[in-house]
Design a protein around this motif. Sequence first.
Motif, PDB file in Angstrom:
ATOM      1  N   VAL A  35       0.892  -0.980   0.008  1.00 38.53           N
ATOM      2  CA  VAL A  35       0.093   0.098  -0.082  1.00 38.53           C
ATOM      3  C   VAL A  35       1.007   1.172  -0.162  1.00 38.53           C
TER       4      VAL A  35
ATOM      5  N   ARG B 102       0.464  -4.990   3.591  1.00 40.43           N
ATOM      6  CA  ARG B 102      -0.789  -5.350   3.937  1.00 40.43           C
ATOM      7  C   ARG B 102      -0.742  -7.003   3.690  1.00 40.43           C
TER       8      ARG B 102
ATOM      9  N   GLY C 197      -7.190   3.317  -0.622  1.00 46.20           N
ATOM     10  CA  GLY C 197      -7.980   3.136   0.460  1.00 46.20           C
ATOM     11  C   GLY C 197      -8.515   4.529   1.054  1.00 46.20           C
TER      12      GLY C 197
ATOM     13  N   HIS D 237     -14.110   2.276   3.541  1.00 45.43           N
ATOM     14  CA  HIS D 237     -14.566   1.219   2.918  1.00 45.43           C
ATOM     15  C   HIS D 237     -14.143  -0.213   3.716  1.00 45.43           C
TER      16      HIS D 237
ATOM     17  N   ALA E 182      -8.072   5.386   4.715  1.00 42.52           N
ATOM     18  CA  ALA E 182      -6.709   5.891   4.799  1.00 42.52           C
ATOM     19  C   ALA E 182      -6.429   7.410   4.383  1.00 42.52           C
TER      20      ALA E 182
ATOM     21  N   LEU F 243      -1.839  -4.949   8.804  1.00 41.76           N
ATOM     22  CA  LEU F 243      -1.137  -3.634   8.043  1.00 41.76           C
ATOM     23  C   LEU F 243       0.117  -3.212   8.842  1.00 41.76           C
TER      24      LEU F 243
ATOM     25  N   THR G 128      -4.826   6.459   9.753  1.00 39.56           N
ATOM     26  CA  THR G 128      -6.027   5.597   9.322  1.00 39.56           C
ATOM     27  C   THR G 128      -7.422   5.929  10.301  1.00 39.56           C
TER      28      THR G 128
ATOM     29  N   HIS H 291     -12.605   1.153   7.335  1.00 42.53           N
ATOM     30  CA  HIS H 291     -11.512   2.061   7.508  1.00 42.53           C
ATOM     31  C   HIS H 291     -11.016   2.820   6.383  1.00 42.53           C
TER      32      HIS H 291
ATOM     33  N   ARG I 107       4.524   7.145   1.851  1.00 42.07           N
ATOM     34  CA  ARG I 107       3.909   6.292   2.788  1.00 42.07           C
ATOM     35  C   ARG I 107       3.874   4.855   2.168  1.00 42.07           C
TER      36      ARG I 107
HETATM   37  C1  SIN Z   1      -6.261  -0.044   3.179  1.00 38.80           C
HETATM   38  O1  SIN Z   1      -7.369   0.324   2.707  1.00 38.80           O
HETATM   39  O2  SIN Z   1      -6.041  -0.942   3.088  1.00 38.80           O
HETATM   40  C2  SIN Z   1      -4.977   0.946   3.514  1.00 38.80           C
HETATM   41  C3  SIN Z   1      -5.269   1.373   4.604  1.00 38.80           C
HETATM   42  C4  SIN Z   1      -4.092   2.474   5.147  1.00 38.80           C
HETATM   43  O3  SIN Z   1      -3.174   2.565   4.315  1.00 38.80           O
HETATM   44  O4  SIN Z   1      -4.000   2.885   6.114  1.00 38.80           O
END
Ligand code: SIN
Length: 281
Positions: free
Chosen positions: A85, A269, A96, A100, A256, A115, A127, A254, A265
């Motif tokens: 990610v 995951r 993200g 979702h 992001a 993650l 997040t 969650h 960043r």
């Molecule tokens: C995701 O949606 O799996 C990513 C979450 C993140 O990067 O904090």
Amino acid sequence: MTSSTLTITPVSEHVGAEVSGVDLANLDDAALQTIVDAWGEYGVLFFRDQALTSPQHIAFAERIAPIDVNKFFTPVDGYPQIAEVRKEPDQDVNIGGGWHTDHSYDPAPARGSILLAREVPPEGGDTKFMSVGAAYDGLPDDLKKTISTLRANHSNAHIFGPESKHAKEVGHRLQNPDHVGGTTHPLVIAHPQTGRKMLYVNAAFVTGIVGWSEDDSNELLATLYEHLVRPEYSYQFSWEVGSIAMWDNLATWHWALNDYHGHRRLMHRITVEGVELSAAA
Ligand code: SIN
């Protein structure tokens, strides 16, 4: 590492707990069971200072459940089980970046994701997590009755399909953009671990209510989404390198946050398998 050194501290009223006194690379079975039980109770667990190698990350995930390999994200070099990610300094769109839950378009959606933060921006990049169990509990009774027998269509075509805006913007970092599909799930599921009722819809992947007109469907979903995003159901987690969030896709949403333009960043995951979902009785 024994469970007697492990401490679990809730971080908000409805979602999330921080687990300390634990080394995820060196867990005995009792500590692992404590973690799995807490996962069911809090929806998302946070760990700090976990300097896991990729093989250790994979080994921990495999003790939770078999790995559900993501079909779209770029894998970490040499480790197809781990999805990157990543957002680069020159990139506008992140992965993200809206509420979702992962893989809801699959017939047996991934149970959870683990993650691990590898590189974090100097500021931002948090997040948010939200409890869909607490949100269900907070619905008015007439709405609970309305949705009790409904199913929703879930699809990934508009996100990962070749014509989607998202795929075009981050396409060079996604794989199999034509590997698209969908399924239906009950709006209210019984959580497979706890039996708790969960409101299982999400704005990223749900495309409508089965058997409803587009207008009626949009109206009901908008009402549910407005309720779900009430701030009392959510918690915002700030990352450091070595932090891990282990969330339950059936119990949480969650998001992001994309507020660190000009910085990299990078998260690793691993998503673990779930089961076909049942409607809550
Ligand atoms: C995701 O949606 O799996 C990513 C979450 C993140 O990067 O904090």
